[in-house]
Design a protein around this motif. Structure first.
Motif, PDB file in Angstrom:
ATOM      1  N   VAL A 136       3.304 -10.991  -0.904  1.00 26.38           N
ATOM      2  CA  VAL A 136       2.459 -10.612   0.228  1.00 26.38           C
ATOM      3  C   VAL A 136       1.865 -11.863   0.880  1.00 26.38           C
ATOM      4  O   VAL A 136       1.858 -12.007   2.107  1.00 26.38           O
ATOM      5  CB  VAL A 136       1.342  -9.647  -0.224  1.00 26.38           C
ATOM      6  N   GLY A 137       1.386 -12.804   0.056  1.00 33.73           N
ATOM      7  CA  GLY A 137       0.830 -14.046   0.595  1.00 33.73           C
ATOM      8  C   GLY A 137       1.879 -14.875   1.312  1.00 33.73           C
ATOM      9  O   GLY A 137       1.600 -15.498   2.340  1.00 33.73           O
ATOM     10  N   ARG A 138       3.105 -14.861   0.784  1.00 31.25           N
ATOM     11  CA  ARG A 138       4.176 -15.655   1.361  1.00 31.25           C
ATOM     12  C   ARG A 138       4.542 -15.177   2.764  1.00 31.25           C
ATOM     13  O   ARG A 138       4.939 -15.976   3.617  1.00 31.25           O
ATOM     14  CB  ARG A 138       5.399 -15.594   0.454  1.00 31.25           C
ATOM     15  N   ASN A 176       7.984  -0.344  -0.847  1.00 32.37           N
ATOM     16  CA  ASN A 176       9.242  -0.188  -1.575  1.00 32.37           C
ATOM     17  C   ASN A 176      10.080  -1.455  -1.476  1.00 32.37           C
ATOM     18  O   ASN A 176      10.639  -1.932  -2.476  1.00 32.37           O
ATOM     19  CB  ASN A 176      10.015   1.007  -1.012  1.00 32.37           C
ATOM     20  N   LEU A 177      10.175  -2.028  -0.278  1.00 30.84           N
ATOM     21  CA  LEU A 177      10.942  -3.255  -0.102  1.00 30.84           C
ATOM     22  C   LEU A 177      10.311  -4.417  -0.865  1.00 30.84           C
ATOM     23  O   LEU A 177      11.016  -5.280  -1.405  1.00 30.84           O
ATOM     24  CB  LEU A 177      11.060  -3.592   1.380  1.00 30.84           C
ATOM     25  N   LEU A 178       8.989  -4.456  -0.927  1.00 32.50           N
ATOM     26  CA  LEU A 178       8.311  -5.492  -1.720  1.00 32.50           C
ATOM     27  C   LEU A 178       8.651  -5.347  -3.203  1.00 32.50           C
ATOM     28  O   LEU A 178       8.871  -6.346  -3.897  1.00 32.50           O
ATOM     29  CB  LEU A 178       6.795  -5.410  -1.517  1.00 32.50           C
ATOM     30  N   THR A 179       8.694  -4.114  -3.681  1.00 32.54           N
ATOM     31  CA  THR A 179       9.058  -3.883  -5.080  1.00 32.54           C
ATOM     32  C   THR A 179      10.478  -4.369  -5.349  1.00 32.54           C
ATOM     33  O   THR A 179      10.747  -5.034  -6.356  1.00 32.54           O
ATOM     34  CB  THR A 179       8.945  -2.388  -5.422  1.00 32.54           C
ATOM     35  N   ILE A 180      11.388  -4.054  -4.430  1.00 35.96           N
ATOM     36  CA  ILE A 180      12.783  -4.485  -4.593  1.00 35.96           C
ATOM     37  C   ILE A 180      12.880  -6.005  -4.593  1.00 35.96           C
ATOM     38  O   ILE A 180      13.553  -6.602  -5.441  1.00 35.96           O
ATOM     39  CB  ILE A 180      13.653  -3.881  -3.470  1.00 35.96           C
ATOM     40  N   ASP A 206       0.876  -1.171   0.000  1.00 32.13           N
ATOM     41  CA  ASP A 206       0.000   0.000   0.000  1.00 32.13           C
ATOM     42  C   ASP A 206       0.913   1.221   0.000  1.00 32.13           C
ATOM     43  O   ASP A 206       1.456   1.611   1.035  1.00 32.13           O
ATOM     44  CB  ASP A 206      -0.911   0.009   1.232  1.00 32.13           C
ATOM     45  N   VAL A 207       1.109   1.799  -1.176  1.00 34.42           N
ATOM     46  CA  VAL A 207       2.078   2.883  -1.341  1.00 34.42           C
ATOM     47  C   VAL A 207       1.754   4.075  -0.450  1.00 34.42           C
ATOM     48  O   VAL A 207       2.657   4.748   0.060  1.00 34.42           O
ATOM     49  CB  VAL A 207       2.158   3.321  -2.816  1.00 34.42           C
ATOM     50  N   GLU A 208       0.482   4.344  -0.236  1.00 39.33           N
ATOM     51  CA  GLU A 208       0.096   5.500   0.568  1.00 39.33           C
ATOM     52  C   GLU A 208       0.262   5.238   2.058  1.00 39.33           C
ATOM     53  O   GLU A 208       0.801   6.052   2.796  1.00 39.33           O
ATOM     54  CB  GLU A 208      -1.362   5.888   0.270  1.00 39.33           C
ATOM     55  N   GLU A 209      -0.223   4.099   2.521  1.00 41.68           N
ATOM     56  CA  GLU A 209      -0.225   3.794   3.947  1.00 41.68           C
ATOM     57  C   GLU A 209       1.049   3.090   4.418  1.00 41.68           C
ATOM     58  O   GLU A 209       1.439   3.210   5.571  1.00 41.68           O
ATOM     59  CB  GLU A 209      -1.446   2.927   4.299  1.00 41.68           C
TER      60      GLU A 209
END
Length: 331
Positions: free
Chosen positions: A259-261, A242-246, A233-236
């Motif tokens: 996210v599920g993992r 950011n770390l998920l994107t990386i 959730d980029v806003e919250e």
């Protein structure tokens, strides 16, 4: 103009400044450069003239130039497929920049955002977009990979190319922006609402070439968000997002799957996995870089060969420009 049956030419440049290239540069630019090499005729240049606007130390600049060449080669730019050269090795860049300056209005140049955002500066910084236009038009590039922060500069390039063609006859190829199918926006680890920046540096920037312990420390100390859930959730949750994107780009795993993992797991395990994935992604690049930087003669030879290919293209363009604007041909 380019021959009709020639592959479309793509051109892009990158400055040899700061501590090197960071994760955002790698994912947003250089990785895409390597993907273009088989489809297009690629001209990639080291924008060392542009770096002079910050008045770098001469010894440091030489070191940074070789480091950049080594980084680009280590990250996949192949001199057998692409032309890699130094901007300063082709004198026509500066010559065409002057010609284009004479076609550019003062008000037009003063509206460029980079000069305004930096609060002014030297005349070189003011003229920066015009030199950038010369960089592109000189090689009759059909397309230029650009991010959002460079679109205004490319529009000026297109305007100046069309203006010259309308006044003096068809001379320049007017380039289109090359729209990348994916361009991951990597944020600063300490300020996840701001992009990762070479000029800013600090603990929030992951350099492609740095000590592994530094990379590990930066990721483990990255700013996170309230709560313990790993969610996008980029806003919250800008830090975790950011770390998920990386982690997604480092492993090739979709964000939703990640996210599920990590459902029910804390930030500690998540950050440790991000760090490990980044280290694995950078390992072959860092290993290859160490080999290349130990051989400065080879790096210089790559630039010499690149200039030998780029030089005749630039020379032909400038010969046409000089003729069109009425300058006498040299003896």
């Amino acid at each position: 103009m380019s021959p009709p049956n020639q592959r479309r030419r793509v051109l892009s440049g990158i400055q040899p400044t700061g501590a090197g290239k960071h994760l955002g540069n790698y994912l947003g630019a250089v990785r895409h450069w390597t993907a273009l090499q088989d489809e297009f005729e690629c001209f990639f240049f080291m924008a060392d003239l542009h770096s002079l606007t910050i008045l770098p130390d001469p010894t440091e600049l030489r070191q940074q130039c070789r480091k950049l060449v080594a980084e680009l080669l280590a990250m996949g730019v192949d001199p057998a497929k692409s032309t890699l050269f130094a901007q300063s090795h082709i004198p026509e860049h500066a010559e065409l920049s002057w010609v284009l300056s004479c076609l550019t209005g003062y008000g037009e140049a003063s509206r460029m955002t980079q000069f305004k955002e930096k609060g002014g500066g030297n005349v070189g910084l003011f003229n920066y977009p015009i030199l950038q236009a010369a960089d592109i038009l000189l090689y009759q590039a059909h397309a230029v990979p650009v991010g959002e922060d460079q679109r205004q500069h490319l529009e000026l390039t297109r305007d100046l190319g069309q203006r010259f063609n309308n006044r003096y006859g068809e001379t320049f190829t007017v380039p289109d922006p090359y729209v990348q199918t994916s361009a991951e926006r990597i944020k600063d680890l300490q300020e996840p609402t701001a992009k990762m920046s070479t000029s800013k540096g600090g603990a929030g920037v992951l350099w492609v070439i740095e000590d592994e312990k530094q990379t590990l420390k930066k990721i483990k100390s990255a700013v996170t968000d309230t709560g313990r859930e790993v969610g996008y959730d980029v806003e919250e949750k800008p830090g975790i997002s950011n770390l998920l994107t990386i982690l997604s780009v480092a492993t090739g795993t979709p964000v939703d799957d990640l996210v599920g993992r990590y459902e029910g797991k804390g930030y500690g395990d998540f950050k440790a996995d991000v760090a490990e994935a980044v280290l694995q992604m950078f390992a072959p690049v860092r290993s290859r870089f160490d080999e290349l930087i130990a051989d400065p003669g080879y790096l210089d030879e790559v630039l010499r060969e690149g200039a030998a290919t780029a030089g005749p293209v630039a020379s032909a363009t400038m010969a046409t420009v000089r003729d069109r604007i009425g300058l006498l041909a040299p003896a």
